[in-house]
Write a protein that holds these residues in place. Structure first.
Motif, PDB file in Angstrom:
ATOM      1  N   ASP A 130       0.841  -1.197   0.000  1.00 15.55           N
ATOM      2  CA  ASP A 130       0.000   0.000   0.000  1.00 15.55           C
ATOM      3  C   ASP A 130       0.878   1.249   0.000  1.00 15.55           C
ATOM      4  O   ASP A 130       0.821   2.054   0.937  1.00 15.55           O
ATOM      5  CB  ASP A 130      -0.932  -0.017   1.203  1.00 15.55           C
TER       6      ASP A 130
ATOM      7  N   VAL B  26       2.621   4.885  -0.378  1.00 17.08           N
ATOM      8  CA  VAL B  26       2.162   6.270  -0.437  1.00 17.08           C
ATOM      9  C   VAL B  26       3.386   7.140  -0.666  1.00 17.08           C
ATOM     10  O   VAL B  26       4.524   6.757  -0.361  1.00 17.08           O
ATOM     11  CB  VAL B  26       1.461   6.687   0.871  1.00 17.08           C
TER      12      VAL B  26
ATOM     13  N   SER C 188       8.689   7.649  -1.117  1.00 19.39           N
ATOM     14  CA  SER C 188       7.582   6.713  -0.933  1.00 19.39           C
ATOM     15  C   SER C 188       7.865   5.755   0.209  1.00 19.39           C
ATOM     16  O   SER C 188       9.031   5.369   0.462  1.00 19.39           O
ATOM     17  CB  SER C 188       7.340   5.930  -2.222  1.00 19.39           C
TER      18      SER C 188
ATOM     19  N   CYS D 225       5.652   2.447   2.771  1.00 21.29           N
ATOM     20  CA  CYS D 225       4.425   1.704   3.047  1.00 21.29           C
ATOM     21  C   CYS D 225       3.529   2.603   3.895  1.00 21.29           C
ATOM     22  O   CYS D 225       4.012   3.317   4.786  1.00 21.29           O
ATOM     23  CB  CYS D 225       4.728   0.425   3.828  1.00 21.29           C
ATOM     24  N   LYS D 226       2.255   2.555   3.642  1.00 21.79           N
ATOM     25  CA  LYS D 226       1.325   3.395   4.379  1.00 21.79           C
ATOM     26  C   LYS D 226       1.390   3.098   5.883  1.00 21.79           C
ATOM     27  O   LYS D 226       1.419   4.003   6.714  1.00 21.79           O
ATOM     28  CB  LYS D 226      -0.096   3.185   3.857  1.00 21.79           C
TER      29      LYS D 226
ATOM     30  N   TYR E  86      -0.150  12.718   2.826  1.00 24.05           N
ATOM     31  CA  TYR E  86       0.468  11.892   1.777  1.00 24.05           C
ATOM     32  C   TYR E  86      -0.640  11.425   0.836  1.00 24.05           C
ATOM     33  O   TYR E  86      -1.835  11.509   1.149  1.00 24.05           O
ATOM     34  CB  TYR E  86       1.214  10.703   2.374  1.00 24.05           C
ATOM     35  N   ILE E  87      -0.242  10.923  -0.349  1.00 25.14           N
ATOM     36  CA  ILE E  87      -1.212  10.395  -1.328  1.00 25.14           C
ATOM     37  C   ILE E  87      -0.714   9.034  -1.795  1.00 25.14           C
ATOM     38  O   ILE E  87       0.480   8.704  -1.675  1.00 25.14           O
ATOM     39  CB  ILE E  87      -1.377  11.341  -2.540  1.00 25.14           C
ATOM     40  N   THR E  88      -1.649   8.233  -2.310  1.00 27.76           N
ATOM     41  CA  THR E  88      -1.291   6.901  -2.811  1.00 27.76           C
ATOM     42  C   THR E  88      -0.377   7.049  -4.020  1.00 27.76           C
ATOM     43  O   THR E  88      -0.620   7.851  -4.934  1.00 27.76           O
ATOM     44  CB  THR E  88      -2.546   6.127  -3.210  1.00 27.76           C
ATOM     45  N   ASN E  89       0.684   6.269  -4.027  1.00 25.25           N
ATOM     46  CA  ASN E  89       1.621   6.256  -5.158  1.00 25.25           C
ATOM     47  C   ASN E  89       1.116   5.206  -6.140  1.00 25.25           C
ATOM     48  O   ASN E  89       1.445   4.009  -6.046  1.00 25.25           O
ATOM     49  CB  ASN E  89       3.032   5.923  -4.655  1.00 25.25           C
ATOM     50  N   LYS E  90       0.294   5.671  -7.111  1.00 27.95           N
ATOM     51  CA  LYS E  90      -0.377   4.743  -8.023  1.00 27.95           C
ATOM     52  C   LYS E  90       0.614   3.994  -8.912  1.00 27.95           C
ATOM     53  O   LYS E  90       0.447   2.804  -9.201  1.00 27.95           O
ATOM     54  CB  LYS E  90      -1.381   5.501  -8.892  1.00 27.95           C
TER      55      LYS E  90
ATOM     56  N   SER F 244       2.138   1.346  -6.953  1.00 26.43           N
ATOM     57  CA  SER F 244       1.122   0.342  -6.640  1.00 26.43           C
ATOM     58  C   SER F 244       0.924  -0.619  -7.805  1.00 26.43           C
ATOM     59  O   SER F 244       0.815  -1.839  -7.616  1.00 26.43           O
ATOM     60  CB  SER F 244      -0.202   1.007  -6.295  1.00 26.43           C
TER      61      SER F 244
END
Length: 476
Positions: A27, A29, A36, A38-39, A68-72, A75
């Motif tokens: 997951d 972020v 980046s 892990c969340k 923070y935002i999800t690192n698509k 991912s």
């Protein structure tokens, strides 16, 4: 047939590792700085530290808020990697009690396993961290180098302890023989003294009984003589001529009457001699004890104080057996033997050999020094009164109790306050011992090799706090 899993390229693996847990992202972020994580990892780090910051060691940027935002892109890459290389979780993983994370690192300084959250916290920031494999290697090296060295040291200590044990056992045997020898001397002395006194009593009794037997014999002789006179008078009384009979009887009675008073005064005097009760029924223990001390050479040494060594503020008694402090400082010659700073005086008699014992009455004083000093010890100015400086002493200090002036000082922790202190010096035995002279309980013993004349020394200290009593050297 199952296909063999292909290993990820090393450069790709490094790009997909979380800087905190060092595992493949879960997951992922991205923070404001572009790094980046892990969340779950960044959340745990931010739960442990304030304000929020980037835990990457090359960044460490701080933020105003937790954002923070999800690192698509990462991912999507992780989804492809997980399909091709599904992750396996190891059973029985040890967890950090604080962060509930796997313990994967070893802290060299703290000698403990830590998790990846512990690693980024400040208390481990500058520590040397090792992988478990590296830590095992380090401990293996310690076992091969340091531990054998420790075993060698323990063997040396063990050998020294055994040697000390052997020494003290031999010393105990020597002391046992000394005790037996000393008591054998006392037993022999007491036995001989008992026989001597019994013989003395027997001889005195024989003399008195002899006198009495002689007196009884004389009484028998006088009794027979009187009986003979009675017989003669009775024979004369049988004469028919009364006048002649009375004349002869009066002549005999005149002799009897004339000697009667003299006989009562001398011949009839009884032998009234008595046994010398005060010799045999007496304080035998005390009498024999003093005689034993004299025979053994351990009666109280007859010490007197030496005026030429006395501090000017000290006053000695006329018989030189007691010393006390005075506020008035006398004008005395400052000879090399005189104390000019310490309130001390030494005895006139010195010892270069033998065993000696003396007693000092300290009474209810609250401050005093008693002990032994060598001839060359310092007496001028300030100095320590310990064995290194040629003094072996015990002291009483107000508020601090009883101490032996050893190196270091030893607190004696006495439960009974001694009124008299006994000092025993065994020159050849290299021993100075102190006793409560009232019950001869041991207080302290110094051991030292003596090579010069030793003197008893005394300090009554000053009179502060009502410490007015003198120190007295006791004599038998």
């Amino acid at each position: 047939m199952a296909t063999k899993k292909r290993k990820l390229p090393e450069e790709l693996t490094e790009d997909l590792l979380c800087p905190v847990c060092q595992n493949l992202f879960e997951d992922p972020v991205v923070l404001q700085c572009g790094d980046s994580f892990c969340k779950s990892c960044i959340n745990k780090v931010w739960d442990s530290e304030k304000p929020p910051f980037c835990p990457d060691k090359d960044c460490r940027k701080t933020f105003s808020d937790r954002n923070y935002i999800t690192n698509k892109s990462v991912s999507k890459m992780m989804e492809k990697v997980q399909k091709a290389h599904p992750r396996e979780r190891t059973a029985g993983t040890k967890l950090c009690m604080e962060h509930v994370e796997a313990l994967k690192l070893f802290c060299h300084e703290d000698r403990k396993l830590i998790c990846h959250i512990c690693r980024v916290l400040s208390k481990h920031a500058n520590h040397t961290l090792l992988s478990p494999k590296e830590a095992v290697s380090m401990f293996r090296e310690m076992m091969e180098t340091e531990l054998p060295s420790k075993i060698k040291h323990f063997n040396q200590f063990q050998s020294k302890q055994k040697q000390k044990m052997s020494t003290i056992q031999n010393e105990a045997k020597s002391l046992e023989q000394h005790i037996k020898s000393e008591f054998a001397k006392m037993h022999q002395f007491l036995h001989e003294k008992e026989l001597q006194m019994m013989q003395q009593l027997k001889e005195e009794l024989g003399k008195i009984l002899g006198k009495m037997m002689e007196k009884i014999r004389k009484f028998e002789e006088m009794k027979n003589e009187v009986q003979s006179q009675i017989s003669e008078i009775q024979a004369k009384m049988k004469q028919e001529d009364p006048l002649l009979c009375l004349t002869e009887i009066l002549e005999e009675c005149k002799w009897i009457l004339k000697t009667k008073d003299e006989e009562n005064a001398s011949n009839t005097a009884l032998v009234s001699d008595n046994l010398t009760l005060g010799v045999y029924k007496s304080p035998l223990q005390c009498r024999v004890w003093k005689e034993m001390l004299s025979v053994a050479g351990l009666c109280l040494s007859h010490l007197t104080l030496d005026p030429k060594t006395s501090h000017p503020n000290l006053i000695l008694s006329d018989n030189l057996t007691s010393v006390r402090y005075s506020d008035v400082k006398k004008q005395l010659s400052d000879n090399p033997e005189r104390y000019n700073s310490r309130l001390c005086v030494v005895a006139s008699q010195g010892f270069i050999s033998g065993r000696h014992y003396w007693e000092v009455e300290v009474g209810c004083k609250s401050d005093w020094n008693v002990g032994v000093t060598r001839q060359s010890s310092k007496r001028k100015g300030q100095f320590d009164m310990n064995p290194k400086c040629g003094y072996w002493a015990i002291v009483l200090r107000p508020g601090n109790g009883y101490w032996a002036q050893d190196l270091p000082h030893k607190n004696l922790n006495l439960s009974v306050q001694p009124k008299k202190v006994g000092v025993y010096l065994d020159y050849e035995g290299a021993q100075v011992s102190f006793y409560n002279a009232d019950d001869m309980s041991h207080l302290y013993t110094f051991t030292n090799t003596f090579t010069e004349t030793l003197y008893a020394f005394f300090s009554p200290c000053n009179s502060s706090g009502g410490n007015l009593e003198p120190l007295k050297v006791l004599h038998l």
